[in-house]
Scaffold this motif. Structure first.
Motif, PDB file in Angstrom:
ATOM      1  N   PHE A  55      37.302  44.994  29.071  1.00  0.00           N
ATOM      2  CA  PHE A  55      37.437  44.844  30.515  1.00  0.00           C
ATOM      3  C   PHE A  55      36.992  46.124  31.228  1.00  0.00           C
ATOM      4  N   ASN A  56      37.500  47.271  30.789  1.00  0.00           N
ATOM      5  CA  ASN A  56      37.152  48.540  31.428  1.00  0.00           C
ATOM      6  C   ASN A  56      35.672  48.872  31.296  1.00  0.00           C
ATOM      7  N   ARG A  57      35.088  48.536  30.154  1.00  0.00           N
ATOM      8  CA  ARG A  57      33.656  48.780  29.968  1.00  0.00           C
ATOM      9  C   ARG A  57      32.856  47.956  30.973  1.00  0.00           C
ATOM     10  N   LYS A  58      33.206  46.676  31.088  1.00  0.00           N
ATOM     11  CA  LYS A  58      32.504  45.812  32.045  1.00  0.00           C
ATOM     12  C   LYS A  58      32.755  46.258  33.478  1.00  0.00           C
ATOM     13  N   LEU A  59      33.961  46.697  33.752  1.00  0.00           N
ATOM     14  CA  LEU A  59      34.280  47.191  35.087  1.00  0.00           C
ATOM     15  C   LEU A  59      33.458  48.434  35.417  1.00  0.00           C
ATOM     16  N   SER A  60      33.366  49.351  34.473  1.00  0.00           N
ATOM     17  CA  SER A  60      32.651  50.602  34.738  1.00  0.00           C
ATOM     18  C   SER A  60      31.136  50.434  34.810  1.00  0.00           C
ATOM     19  N   ASN A  61      30.583  49.441  34.079  1.00  0.00           N
ATOM     20  CA  ASN A  61      29.130  49.279  34.143  1.00  0.00           C
ATOM     21  C   ASN A  61      28.697  48.136  35.072  1.00  0.00           C
ATOM     22  N   GLY A  62      29.658  47.578  35.817  1.00  0.00           N
ATOM     23  CA  GLY A  62      29.316  46.578  36.837  1.00  0.00           C
ATOM     24  C   GLY A  62      29.007  45.189  36.324  1.00  0.00           C
ATOM     25  N   THR A  63      29.438  44.867  35.101  1.00  0.00           N
ATOM     26  CA  THR A  63      29.142  43.540  34.556  1.00  0.00           C
ATOM     27  C   THR A  63      30.360  42.625  34.518  1.00  0.00           C
ATOM     28  N   LEU A  64      31.448  43.062  35.104  1.00  0.00           N
ATOM     29  CA  LEU A  64      32.651  42.231  35.183  1.00  0.00           C
ATOM     30  C   LEU A  64      32.380  41.081  36.143  1.00  0.00           C
ATOM     31  N   GLU A  65      32.839  39.881  35.793  1.00  0.00           N
ATOM     32  CA  GLU A  65      32.551  38.739  36.661  1.00  0.00           C
ATOM     33  C   GLU A  65      33.209  38.909  38.032  1.00  0.00           C
ATOM     34  N   LYS A  66      32.531  38.386  39.049  1.00  0.00           N
ATOM     35  CA  LYS A  66      32.919  38.581  40.447  1.00  0.00           C
ATOM     36  C   LYS A  66      34.356  38.199  40.740  1.00  0.00           C
ATOM     37  N   GLY A  67      34.850  37.158  40.084  1.00  0.00           N
ATOM     38  CA  GLY A  67      36.212  36.702  40.334  1.00  0.00           C
ATOM     39  C   GLY A  67      37.260  37.777  40.115  1.00  0.00           C
ATOM     40  N   TYR A  68      37.002  38.670  39.164  1.00  0.00           N
ATOM     41  CA  TYR A  68      37.979  39.731  38.900  1.00  0.00           C
ATOM     42  C   TYR A  68      38.026  40.767  40.014  1.00  0.00           C
ATOM     43  N   TYR A  69      36.928  40.993  40.689  1.00  0.00           N
ATOM     44  CA  TYR A  69      36.955  41.900  41.833  1.00  0.00           C
ATOM     45  C   TYR A  69      37.795  41.286  42.955  1.00  0.00           C
ATOM     46  N   GLN A  70      37.686  39.976  43.116  1.00  0.00           N
ATOM     47  CA  GLN A  70      38.498  39.276  44.106  1.00  0.00           C
ATOM     48  C   GLN A  70      39.968  39.289  43.700  1.00  0.00           C
ATOM     49  N   ILE A  71      40.232  39.103  42.415  1.00  0.00           N
ATOM     50  CA  ILE A  71      41.610  39.162  41.912  1.00  0.00           C
ATOM     51  C   ILE A  71      42.214  40.537  42.202  1.00  0.00           C
ATOM     52  N   MET A  72      41.458  41.602  41.946  1.00  0.00           N
ATOM     53  CA  MET A  72      41.980  42.947  42.190  1.00  0.00           C
ATOM     54  C   MET A  72      42.259  43.174  43.670  1.00  0.00           C
ATOM     55  N   LYS A  73      41.447  42.583  44.532  1.00  0.00           N
ATOM     56  CA  LYS A  73      41.684  42.700  45.967  1.00  0.00           C
ATOM     57  C   LYS A  73      42.979  41.972  46.353  1.00  0.00           C
ATOM     58  N   ILE A  74      43.186  40.797  45.789  1.00  0.00           N
ATOM     59  CA  ILE A  74      44.411  40.041  46.059  1.00  0.00           C
ATOM     60  C   ILE A  74      45.623  40.797  45.517  1.00  0.00           C
ATOM     61  N   ILE A  75      45.512  41.312  44.313  1.00  0.00           N
ATOM     62  CA  ILE A  75      46.612  42.089  43.728  1.00  0.00           C
ATOM     63  C   ILE A  75      46.932  43.278  44.625  1.00  0.00           C
ATOM     64  N   SER A  76      45.916  43.973  45.088  1.00  0.00           N
ATOM     65  CA  SER A  76      46.120  45.138  45.948  1.00  0.00           C
ATOM     66  C   SER A  76      46.885  44.808  47.221  1.00  0.00           C
ATOM     67  N   SER A  77      46.748  43.576  47.686  1.00  0.00           N
ATOM     68  CA  SER A  77      47.429  43.181  48.925  1.00  0.00           C
ATOM     69  C   SER A  77      48.941  43.079  48.743  1.00  0.00           C
ATOM     70  N   GLY A  78      49.401  42.941  47.500  1.00  0.00           N
ATOM     71  CA  GLY A  78      50.830  42.904  47.225  1.00  0.00           C
ATOM     72  C   GLY A  78      51.511  41.568  47.431  1.00  0.00           C
ATOM     73  N   LYS A  79      50.746  40.519  47.609  1.00  0.00           N
ATOM     74  CA  LYS A  79      51.333  39.196  47.843  1.00  0.00           C
ATOM     75  C   LYS A  79      52.191  38.769  46.649  1.00  0.00           C
ATOM     76  N   GLY A  80      53.416  38.341  46.934  1.00  0.00           N
ATOM     77  CA  GLY A  80      54.363  37.984  45.891  1.00  0.00           C
ATOM     78  C   GLY A  80      54.372  36.525  45.507  1.00  0.00           C
ATOM     79  N   ILE A  81      53.662  35.695  46.259  1.00  0.00           N
ATOM     80  CA  ILE A  81      53.581  34.269  45.945  1.00  0.00           C
ATOM     81  C   ILE A  81      52.107  33.874  45.909  1.00  0.00           C
ATOM     82  N   TRP A  82      51.674  33.377  44.778  1.00  0.00           N
ATOM     83  CA  TRP A  82      50.299  32.902  44.633  1.00  0.00           C
ATOM     84  C   TRP A  82      50.335  31.385  44.555  1.00  0.00           C
TER      85      TRP A  82
END
Length: 112
Positions: A55-82
């Motif tokens: 995961f970290n390798r893909k994150l650092s070289n930009g090959t992580l699938e787009k959905g995970y960037y969106q997931i990290m944005k949602i996680i960052s928001s702190g929402k407690g109910i998904w």
């Protein structure tokens, strides 16, 4: 959680440059247990604890699938109910487990 998470991170890391760690940190600072968000993303690969290097390798070289960037944005928001589609509940439980916040997020079913 808002006090403990930064302390634990500071014991292990020198900075929050890693987006994975930063998302977890932001979650701890923005946690709103009663705030909800609808999450319905295309994510093909589900990572588990043993996959963190991949995961970290893909994150650092930009090959992580787009959905995970969106997931990290949602996680960052702190929402407690998904709110997620019924057929994807297990997928999101595994994702939340990978980000170590599963115990803080309630997953609700939405009809799609």
């Amino acid at each position: 959680m808002s006090d403990l998470t930064p302390k634990i991170i500071s014991l292990r890391l020198d900075s929050l440059e890693n987006r994975y760690i930063h998302a977890i940190y932001d979650f701890s600072q923005n946690y709103a247990p009663n705030d909800n968000v609808v999450v319905d993303l295309e994510i093909a690969n589900i990572y588990h604890g043993a996959d963190i290097r991949i995961f970290n390798r893909k994150l650092s070289n930009g090959t992580l699938e787009k959905g995970y960037y969106q997931i990290m944005k949602i996680i960052s928001s702190g929402k407690g109910i998904w709110q997620v589609p019924k057929q994807d509940i297990r997928k999101y439980e595994e994702i939340l487990e990978f980000f170590t916040i599963k115990d803080y997020v309630e997953i609700e079913e939405i009809n799609k």
